[in-house]
Write an enzyme that holds these catalytic residues in place. Structure first.
Site, PDB file in Angstrom:
ATOM      1  N   GLU A 113       0.831  -1.220   0.000  1.00 35.23           N
ATOM      2  CA  GLU A 113       0.000   0.000   0.000  1.00 35.23           C
ATOM      3  C   GLU A 113       0.863   1.267   0.000  1.00 35.23           C
ATOM      4  O   GLU A 113       0.777   2.104   0.898  1.00 35.23           O
ATOM      5  CB  GLU A 113      -0.947   0.006   1.205  1.00 35.23           C
ATOM      6  CG  GLU A 113      -1.909  -1.160   1.169  1.00 35.23           C
ATOM      7  CD  GLU A 113      -3.023  -1.112   2.209  1.00 35.23           C
ATOM      8  OE1 GLU A 113      -4.074  -1.699   1.966  1.00 35.23           O
ATOM      9  OE2 GLU A 113      -2.833  -0.491   3.263  1.00 35.23           O
ATOM     10  N   GLU A 141      -5.436  -8.440  -1.272  1.00 34.75           N
ATOM     11  CA  GLU A 141      -6.088  -8.291   0.035  1.00 34.75           C
ATOM     12  C   GLU A 141      -7.549  -7.981  -0.185  1.00 34.75           C
ATOM     13  O   GLU A 141      -7.884  -7.088  -0.968  1.00 34.75           O
ATOM     14  CB  GLU A 141      -5.496  -7.123   0.838  1.00 34.75           C
ATOM     15  CG  GLU A 141      -4.162  -7.374   1.451  1.00 34.75           C
ATOM     16  CD  GLU A 141      -3.723  -6.266   2.409  1.00 34.75           C
ATOM     17  OE1 GLU A 141      -4.583  -5.663   3.072  1.00 34.75           O
ATOM     18  OE2 GLU A 141      -2.514  -6.007   2.452  1.00 34.75           O
TER      19      GLU A 141
HETATM   20  C1  BG6 Z   1      -4.364  -3.223   4.803  1.00 30.01           C
HETATM   21  C2  BG6 Z   1      -3.004  -3.636   5.263  1.00 30.01           C
HETATM   22  O1  BG6 Z   1      -4.446  -1.844   4.877  1.00 30.01           O
HETATM   23  O2  BG6 Z   1      -5.469  -3.601   5.525  1.00 30.01           O
HETATM   24  C3  BG6 Z   1      -2.977  -4.829   6.216  1.00 30.01           C
HETATM   25  O3  BG6 Z   1      -2.151  -3.897   4.184  1.00 30.01           O
HETATM   26  C4  BG6 Z   1      -4.162  -4.732   7.154  1.00 30.01           C
HETATM   27  O4  BG6 Z   1      -1.742  -4.873   6.868  1.00 30.01           O
HETATM   28  C5  BG6 Z   1      -5.437  -4.761   6.333  1.00 30.01           C
HETATM   29  O5  BG6 Z   1      -4.174  -5.722   8.140  1.00 30.01           O
HETATM   30  C6  BG6 Z   1      -6.713  -4.789   7.139  1.00 30.01           C
HETATM   31  O6  BG6 Z   1      -6.718  -3.756   8.048  1.00 30.01           O
HETATM   32  P1  BG6 Z   1      -6.936  -4.006   9.591  1.00 30.01           P
HETATM   33  O7  BG6 Z   1      -6.709  -2.730  10.218  1.00 30.01           O
HETATM   34  O8  BG6 Z   1      -8.327  -4.483   9.717  1.00 30.01           O
HETATM   35  O9  BG6 Z   1      -5.952  -5.049   9.995  1.00 30.01           O
END
Ligand code: BG6
Length: 473
Positions: free
Chosen positions: A176, A367
């Protein structure tokens, strides 16, 4: 003859899950590892940082993947994963970040991970830097504000490509990368508090990261000629809050601020709208001729995270609401998760089309998922979580991926975020769970660390087995 395909997903589509070292491994000081910025962030992005690691920081032990990786990878294999995205902790390889020689014990750990993946026929997808800059680089150099970081990163990348280049095909340079301006310490190891940070320094840090990313691509061509190098951006479709031209313009500007990173990675130069922003802010970036040459080494593919969309408005009275770290305002037409993230499967199809139309590079969704509170229950004497809400979320998003593929978008694969429960990045909680596998660890640090398959475990295994044919529109 019926030629209608039963699934839009191509035969070689890669299916799997994703994690990051600091959120899964634990063992924060084992095997010669140095501290990373995460080791002093016990409350996540917006919480205060501590001068040294504190016992309430769940990431220090996380889910102990460092010792349990074989068991966990076997579970991924049982679901049929063909790809697993993980990050290498920079501070395991270079504990302070500025040493001349790498730490062999750290390198050997990732050899073992790769051995295990190979054993199960799972393709590795490696993030080189995922929100875990060595703390020493933050404290001594102010992270990516310093041009020196390019050299330290280059040294690190050379070591990784030399050691693992023949075994790892897919690489991501920075997780990101477009979150740098929003979360300078976590994303860029920038020690200066955000409120005191000059915009000039912040944008210079952005430039340094982009050059480092280009350098990784350039170096890979020699050191790991079979490697495919991708950038990784946080995607966020932005809708105008109203149909007014002023709101549409606000969307364009917010889009530009997000998309500039992908534009540079795919076109090799800064776009005109970004140069205008710099001019208007009075920022003069130091860009050398060598930097320009390095930036021209464009990526092979674009990867991204997708969780939610936002709305944007030009109206000052209506803006300023809690969107998320990227800004924006809540969209009144969408439901949100327990953590207030808007749920918008259609947004994923929109983003896939936008990126493909704009960049014409293969895309990888690295993701996506639902962070939710889970309850461990017993069904027929077996401990599990009946996570129908997660199945519904993932099903609906994957249906939209299928639609985008039918739209003609080239998609390499999909790795669901936090395929096993891990520590959250934004809140540093364990109760914000994404996994197909429940891990018995709680926000107060209690728990046995035992693993249990959730209902979604069998569901995802079936998605993979049928290559998406079991998804329901
Ligand atoms: C993304 C990141 O922004 O979101 C991850 O690359 C992160 O590291 C994921 O875990 C989900 O966000 P969160 O805050 O729910 O863990």
């Amino acid at each position: 003859m019926n030629t209608t395909p039963t699934t839009p997903f191509p035969d070689r589509f890669l299916w799997g899950g994703a994690t990051a070292a600091n959120q899964i491994e634990g063992a924060y000081d084992a095997g010669g590892k140095g501290l990373s910025v995460q080791d002093v962030m016990p409350r996540g992005i917006s919480g205060p940082r501590t001068p040294a690691p504190t016992p309430d920081n769940l990431k220090l032990e996380a889910i102990d993947f460092y010792h349990r990786y074989a068991e966990d990878i076997a579970l991924f294999a049982e679901m049929g994963f063909t790809v697993y995205r993980f990050s290498i902790a920079w501070s395991r390889i270079f504990p302070r970040g500025d040493e001349d020689e790498p730490n062999e014990e750290g390198l050997a750990f990732y050899d073992r991970i790769l051995d295990e993946l190979e054993k199960h026929g799972i393709e590795p997808l490696v993030t080189i830097s995922h929100y875990e800059t060595p703390l020493h680089l933050a404290e001594t150099y102010d992270g990516w504000v310093s041009r020196d970081l390019i050299g330290f990163y280059e040294r690190y990348v050379r070591v990784l490509f030399t050691r693992y280049g023949a075994r790892v095909k897919y690489w991501l340079t920075f997780n990101e990368i477009n979150s740098l301006l929003h979360a300078p310490f976590m994303s860029g190891g920038i020690n200066t508090p955000k409120e005191q940070l000059a915009e000039q320094d912040l944008y210079q840090a952005m430039h340094h990261e982009l050059v480092a990313s280009g350098l990784a691509t350039k170096i890979a061509r020699d050191l790991a000629p079979n490697a495919q190098i991708g950038c990784m951006v946080l995607s966020m479709p932005i809708y105008p809050l109203t149909p007014s031209p002023a709101d549409a313009l606000a969307v364009m500007e917010a889009d530009h601020a997000n998309l500039v990173y992908g534009d540079v990675h795919t076109r090799g130069v800064y776009p005109g709208y970004f140069l205008r922003t710099l001019r208007e802010k009075g920022i003069k970036l130091q860009i050398t001729d060598e930097d320009r040459e390095v930036l021209s080494h464009t990526v092979d593919f674009v990867s991204f995270s997708y969780y939610m969309s936002i709305a944007e408005t030009a109206s000052p009275e209506r803006s300023g609401g809690e969107g998320n770290i990227m800004g924006g305002v809540p969209n009144p037409t969408l439901e949100t998760s327990e953590w207030g993230w808007a749920i918008d499967p259609t947004g994923l199809r929109l983003v896939l089309n936008q990126f493909w139309d704009r960049w014409q590079k293969p895309l990888f969704i690295v993701e996506n998922g639902l962070g939710a509170k889970d309850e461990l229950v017993e069904v027929d004497g077996v401990k599990t979580v009946v996570d129908d809400y997660r199945i519904a979320y993932l099903n609906d998003h994957l249906v939209q991926v299928g639609e985008a593929i039918l739209d003609g978008v080239e998609v390499l694969g999909y790795t669901s975020w936090g395929c096993i429960d891990i520590v959250s990045a934004s809140t540093a909680q364990l109760s914000k769970r994404y996994g197909f596998i429940y891990v018995d660890r709680n926000d107060d640090g209690s728990g046995t660390l035992a693993r249990y398959k959730k209902k979604s475990f069998d569901w995802y295994a079936e998605v993979i087995r049928t290559n998406g044919a079991n998804l329901t529109a």
